[in-house]
Design a protein around this motif. Sequence first.
Motif, PDB file in Angstrom:
ATOM      1  N   GLY A  25       0.809  -1.211   0.000  1.00  0.00           N
ATOM      2  CA  GLY A  25       0.000   0.000   0.000  1.00  0.00           C
ATOM      3  C   GLY A  25       0.845   1.266   0.000  1.00  0.00           C
ATOM      4  N   ALA A  26       1.875   1.312   0.844  1.00  0.00           N
ATOM      5  CA  ALA A  26       2.758   2.477   0.893  1.00  0.00           C
ATOM      6  C   ALA A  26       3.480   2.660  -0.446  1.00  0.00           C
ATOM      7  N   ALA A  27       3.935   1.556  -1.022  1.00  0.00           N
ATOM      8  CA  ALA A  27       4.648   1.626  -2.301  1.00  0.00           C
ATOM      9  C   ALA A  27       3.746   2.151  -3.415  1.00  0.00           C
ATOM     10  N   LEU A  28       2.540   1.598  -3.529  1.00  0.00           N
ATOM     11  CA  LEU A  28       1.627   2.026  -4.590  1.00  0.00           C
ATOM     12  C   LEU A  28       1.236   3.489  -4.430  1.00  0.00           C
ATOM     13  N   CYS A  29       1.027   3.909  -3.192  1.00  0.00           N
ATOM     14  CA  CYS A  29       0.678   5.306  -2.938  1.00  0.00           C
ATOM     15  C   CYS A  29       1.728   6.244  -3.515  1.00  0.00           C
ATOM     16  N   PHE A  30       2.996   5.954  -3.251  1.00  0.00           N
ATOM     17  CA  PHE A  30       4.057   6.853  -3.705  1.00  0.00           C
ATOM     18  C   PHE A  30       4.357   6.693  -5.192  1.00  0.00           C
ATOM     19  N   ILE A  31       4.181   5.499  -5.711  1.00  0.00           N
ATOM     20  CA  ILE A  31       4.363   5.319  -7.156  1.00  0.00           C
ATOM     21  C   ILE A  31       3.268   6.079  -7.902  1.00  0.00           C
ATOM     22  N   GLY A  32       2.036   5.990  -7.401  1.00  0.00           N
ATOM     23  CA  GLY A  32       0.940   6.727  -8.020  1.00  0.00           C
ATOM     24  C   GLY A  32       1.127   8.226  -7.929  1.00  0.00           C
ATOM     25  N   HIS A  33       1.547   8.693  -6.765  1.00  0.00           N
ATOM     26  CA  HIS A  33       1.781  10.131  -6.581  1.00  0.00           C
ATOM     27  C   HIS A  33       2.931  10.595  -7.463  1.00  0.00           C
ATOM     28  N   GLY A  34       3.977   9.788  -7.528  1.00  0.00           N
ATOM     29  CA  GLY A  34       5.124  10.154  -8.357  1.00  0.00           C
ATOM     30  C   GLY A  34       4.785  10.237  -9.824  1.00  0.00           C
ATOM     31  N   ALA A  35       3.861   9.382 -10.271  1.00  0.00           N
ATOM     32  CA  ALA A  35       3.460   9.409 -11.678  1.00  0.00           C
ATOM     33  C   ALA A  35       2.911  10.771 -12.074  1.00  0.00           C
ATOM     34  N   PHE A  36       2.209  11.426 -11.151  1.00  0.00           N
ATOM     35  CA  PHE A  36       1.669  12.749 -11.457  1.00  0.00           C
ATOM     36  C   PHE A  36       2.766  13.797 -11.560  1.00  0.00           C
ATOM     37  N   GLY A  37       3.902  13.531 -10.893  1.00  0.00           N
ATOM     38  CA  GLY A  37       5.037  14.427 -11.065  1.00  0.00           C
ATOM     39  C   GLY A  37       5.579  14.360 -12.478  1.00  0.00           C
ATOM     40  N   PHE A  38       5.673  13.152 -13.031  1.00  0.00           N
ATOM     41  CA  PHE A  38       6.134  12.996 -14.413  1.00  0.00           C
ATOM     42  C   PHE A  38       5.117  13.574 -15.398  1.00  0.00           C
ATOM     43  N   ILE A  39       3.835  13.419 -15.059  1.00  0.00           N
ATOM     44  CA  ILE A  39       2.787  13.964 -15.929  1.00  0.00           C
ATOM     45  C   ILE A  39       2.737  15.489 -15.849  1.00  0.00           C
ATOM     46  N   THR A  40       3.312  16.054 -14.767  1.00  0.00           N
ATOM     47  CA  THR A  40       3.255  17.493 -14.451  1.00  0.00           C
ATOM     48  C   THR A  40       1.808  17.947 -14.276  1.00  0.00           C
ATOM     49  N   LYS A  41       1.258  17.530 -13.161  1.00  0.00           N
ATOM     50  CA  LYS A  41      -0.145  17.809 -12.833  1.00  0.00           C
ATOM     51  C   LYS A  41      -0.333  19.288 -12.512  1.00  0.00           C
ATOM     52  N   THR A  42      -1.213  19.942 -13.249  1.00  0.00           N
ATOM     53  CA  THR A  42      -1.445  21.382 -13.090  1.00  0.00           C
ATOM     54  C   THR A  42      -1.929  21.729 -11.685  1.00  0.00           C
ATOM     55  N   ALA A  43      -2.709  20.834 -11.068  1.00  0.00           N
ATOM     56  CA  ALA A  43      -3.255  21.105  -9.731  1.00  0.00           C
ATOM     57  C   ALA A  43      -2.165  21.245  -8.674  1.00  0.00           C
ATOM     58  N   TRP A  44      -0.941  20.813  -8.980  1.00  0.00           N
ATOM     59  CA  TRP A  44       0.153  20.940  -8.016  1.00  0.00           C
ATOM     60  C   TRP A  44       0.744  22.347  -7.962  1.00  0.00           C
ATOM     61  N   VAL A  45       0.528  23.140  -8.971  1.00  0.00           N
ATOM     62  CA  VAL A  45       1.169  24.459  -9.058  1.00  0.00           C
ATOM     63  C   VAL A  45       0.924  25.301  -7.810  1.00  0.00           C
ATOM     64  N   PRO A  46      -0.315  25.405  -7.276  1.00  0.00           N
ATOM     65  CA  PRO A  46      -0.529  26.214  -6.075  1.00  0.00           C
ATOM     66  C   PRO A  46       0.255  25.728  -4.859  1.00  0.00           C
ATOM     67  N   TYR A  47       0.562  24.439  -4.812  1.00  0.00           N
ATOM     68  CA  TYR A  47       1.298  23.914  -3.661  1.00  0.00           C
ATOM     69  C   TYR A  47       2.754  24.373  -3.703  1.00  0.00           C
ATOM     70  N   ALA A  90      -5.914   6.343 -13.998  1.00  0.00           N
ATOM     71  CA  ALA A  90      -5.871   5.253 -13.019  1.00  0.00           C
ATOM     72  C   ALA A  90      -4.923   5.565 -11.869  1.00  0.00           C
ATOM     73  N   TRP A  91      -3.968   6.471 -12.112  1.00  0.00           N
ATOM     74  CA  TRP A  91      -3.030   6.841 -11.058  1.00  0.00           C
ATOM     75  C   TRP A  91      -3.745   7.441  -9.847  1.00  0.00           C
ATOM     76  N   GLU A  92      -4.906   8.065 -10.054  1.00  0.00           N
ATOM     77  CA  GLU A  92      -5.669   8.624  -8.933  1.00  0.00           C
ATOM     78  C   GLU A  92      -6.087   7.507  -7.973  1.00  0.00           C
ATOM     79  N   PHE A  93      -6.504   6.388  -8.536  1.00  0.00           N
ATOM     80  CA  PHE A  93      -6.908   5.242  -7.729  1.00  0.00           C
ATOM     81  C   PHE A  93      -5.691   4.610  -7.049  1.00  0.00           C
ATOM     82  N   ILE A  94      -4.602   4.469  -7.791  1.00  0.00           N
ATOM     83  CA  ILE A  94      -3.381   3.859  -7.249  1.00  0.00           C
ATOM     84  C   ILE A  94      -2.800   4.724  -6.137  1.00  0.00           C
ATOM     85  N   GLU A  95      -2.824   6.047  -6.337  1.00  0.00           N
ATOM     86  CA  GLU A  95      -2.250   6.966  -5.352  1.00  0.00           C
ATOM     87  C   GLU A  95      -2.939   6.859  -3.995  1.00  0.00           C
TER      88      GLU A  95
END
Length: 276
Positions: free
Chosen positions: A30-52, A242-247
Amino acid sequence: MEARETVGSRLTSASAVSGAVGAYWVLRVGAALCFIGHGAFGFITKTAWVPYFAVVGIPEGWAYRLMPIVGALDVTAGMAVLFAPRGLPLVYMTVWALWTALLRPLSGEPFFETFERAGNYGVPLALIVLTAMPRSLRGLGAMRDGPTSNQRSLVMARETLRWTTVILLVGHGALGAITNKAMLTGHYAAIGLPLETTAMVGWFEIALAVAVAFRPSAGLFLFVAAWKLATESLFIVAGAPAWEFIERAGSYAAPLAMYMLVRTSDAALEYKRRVA
């Protein structure tokens, strides 16, 4: 009678070990999938991260440049825990996941967003505790390839998972019941449910959190795990990656691991009642 008690003690002890091993693997994956899913959005460059990034003064242009680096670190941590778990990546996961969860209210989102992501930081923390909390820098580098047999650590792991489950249910429930989050409404609409569903489901999840806090049982944790799997899968139904579910693997791993730990404890108590 004495021989019967000895055999019973061995059986309940073996059951407890089996439950702890099962919980260990659920938390590890579970911990591994959470971070792999979250990391995938870093490669995708998720726009919602910009405010953070803006919270710490990083402008939009640099945010997009840094996202793949953040993603690479997260995926590396996830893979490290999946294939060779050690204390240091788990500490990184716990601290980083808590910080990223806190960035949401710091950027103007409801504080319930931090609660809703309790699985992200609670699961690696529970895995640290379940494998015995490291007491030195050397301990951070040691392999953590199984659960500890220390009863105090097992109790602490159970409490960590219990309250992780409570917090994530309260957070997700409040986003529906109190803030009426549009994303959740979209999820329920994707399966043909009316607008009122968002608040109704939210209050139901808050009620589940109260039950977990005050009347925890193996069956309840199994239901919560199935519930979270079903509701978070609506990301995919609604057309999200699907990364949203994995994350969100931590949201299912916490109650499922707790089910394994509580089930073996309940079985031991039941046996003791029968032979008393």
